[in-house]
Scaffold this active site. Sequence first.
Site, PDB file in Angstrom:
ATOM      1  N   HIS A  20     120.551  31.711  84.662  1.00  0.00           N
ATOM      2  CA  HIS A  20     121.847  32.200  84.257  1.00  0.00           C
ATOM      3  C   HIS A  20     122.236  33.169  85.557  1.00  0.00           C
ATOM      4  O   HIS A  20     123.432  33.109  85.716  1.00  0.00           O
ATOM      5  CB  HIS A  20     121.379  32.988  83.049  1.00  0.00           C
ATOM      6  CG  HIS A  20     121.456  32.172  81.694  1.00  0.00           C
ATOM      7  ND1 HIS A  20     120.286  32.152  81.021  1.00  0.00           N
ATOM      8  CD2 HIS A  20     122.232  31.423  81.010  1.00  0.00           C
ATOM      9  CE1 HIS A  20     120.411  31.717  79.785  1.00  0.00           C
ATOM     10  NE2 HIS A  20     121.642  30.931  79.867  1.00  0.00           N
ATOM     11  N   LYS A  44     122.263  28.987  65.809  1.00  0.00           N
ATOM     12  CA  LYS A  44     121.253  28.572  66.655  1.00  0.00           C
ATOM     13  C   LYS A  44     119.907  29.378  66.449  1.00  0.00           C
ATOM     14  O   LYS A  44     118.873  29.201  66.973  1.00  0.00           O
ATOM     15  CB  LYS A  44     121.698  28.726  68.327  1.00  0.00           C
ATOM     16  CG  LYS A  44     122.384  27.697  68.838  1.00  0.00           C
ATOM     17  CD  LYS A  44     122.193  27.924  70.477  1.00  0.00           C
ATOM     18  CE  LYS A  44     122.771  26.524  71.170  1.00  0.00           C
ATOM     19  NZ  LYS A  44     122.706  26.736  72.532  1.00  0.00           N
ATOM     20  N   ARG A  98     123.237  21.450  84.314  1.00  0.00           N
ATOM     21  CA  ARG A  98     121.852  21.161  84.637  1.00  0.00           C
ATOM     22  C   ARG A  98     121.825  19.432  84.646  1.00  0.00           C
ATOM     23  O   ARG A  98     121.921  19.085  83.386  1.00  0.00           O
ATOM     24  CB  ARG A  98     120.984  21.701  83.771  1.00  0.00           C
ATOM     25  CG  ARG A  98     120.586  23.170  83.903  1.00  0.00           C
ATOM     26  CD  ARG A  98     119.956  23.796  82.998  1.00  0.00           C
ATOM     27  NE  ARG A  98     120.719  23.847  81.624  1.00  0.00           N
ATOM     28  CZ  ARG A  98     120.475  24.577  80.641  1.00  0.00           C
ATOM     29  NH1 ARG A  98     119.429  25.077  80.337  1.00  0.00           N
ATOM     30  NH2 ARG A  98     121.173  24.361  79.651  1.00  0.00           N
ATOM     31  N   SER A 136     116.213  28.432  78.573  1.00  0.00           N
ATOM     32  CA  SER A 136     115.827  29.591  77.877  1.00  0.00           C
ATOM     33  C   SER A 136     114.756  29.022  76.610  1.00  0.00           C
ATOM     34  O   SER A 136     113.837  29.480  76.406  1.00  0.00           O
ATOM     35  CB  SER A 136     117.101  30.341  77.025  1.00  0.00           C
ATOM     36  OG  SER A 136     117.904  30.697  77.991  1.00  0.00           O
TER      37      SER A 136
END
Length: 178
Positions: A20, A44, A98, A136
Amino acid sequence: MAKERVGLYPGTFDPITKGHSDIIRRAARLVDRLVIGVAINRDKGPLFDLEERIDMVRGEVTELGDLHGCKIDVLPFETLLMHYAVEVGAGIIIRGLRAVSDFEYEFQMVGMNDRLNPDVETVFLMASDRYQFIASKLVKEIARLGGEIDQFVPPSVAKRLYERFNGAVGPATSAAGE
Ligand code: ADP
């Protein structure tokens, strides 16, 4: 005078990683003001609550120092992304990409967001190859199992993760040495 270019970098940041941070550094080169929108994202089931996530992002932004004079604001948001972009005056949404893992989801999001508001452009940035693989979710998993995470997240974030999972200040194997 040219109009101020405002970018919005939205995410869950649960927690912020070096991936990030790399995107923030790159985005700051493109805009005059960058709003980092930390999503509440109850669905989430984030590990860290909103205040903690914002706090970690703010801490990291301070660590990054001067970012080409770009003004950075770290703010919570719960509304629709495109509404939030209009609210903060952003003409650009910044997302990180990504390898192949993010592509399909981002592809759909761009298509739908473009229909919701064609005036807002989404820009994808790639992190340096050192940070591209960081997620993460995996960092949390490694921390939970007592592994070494210092290369993936800033030191203050690593400390919070270890405290959360192990009640310790470092990875399981070296906690005694601290
Ligand atoms: P979200 O729930 O919106 O996916 P994340 O915090 O997981 O929130 O990610 C926010 C943005 O940062 C996304 O665009 C994601 O692709 C990007 N990102 C996360 N980690 C990396 C990384 N290692 N390299 C590049 N982009 C990343």
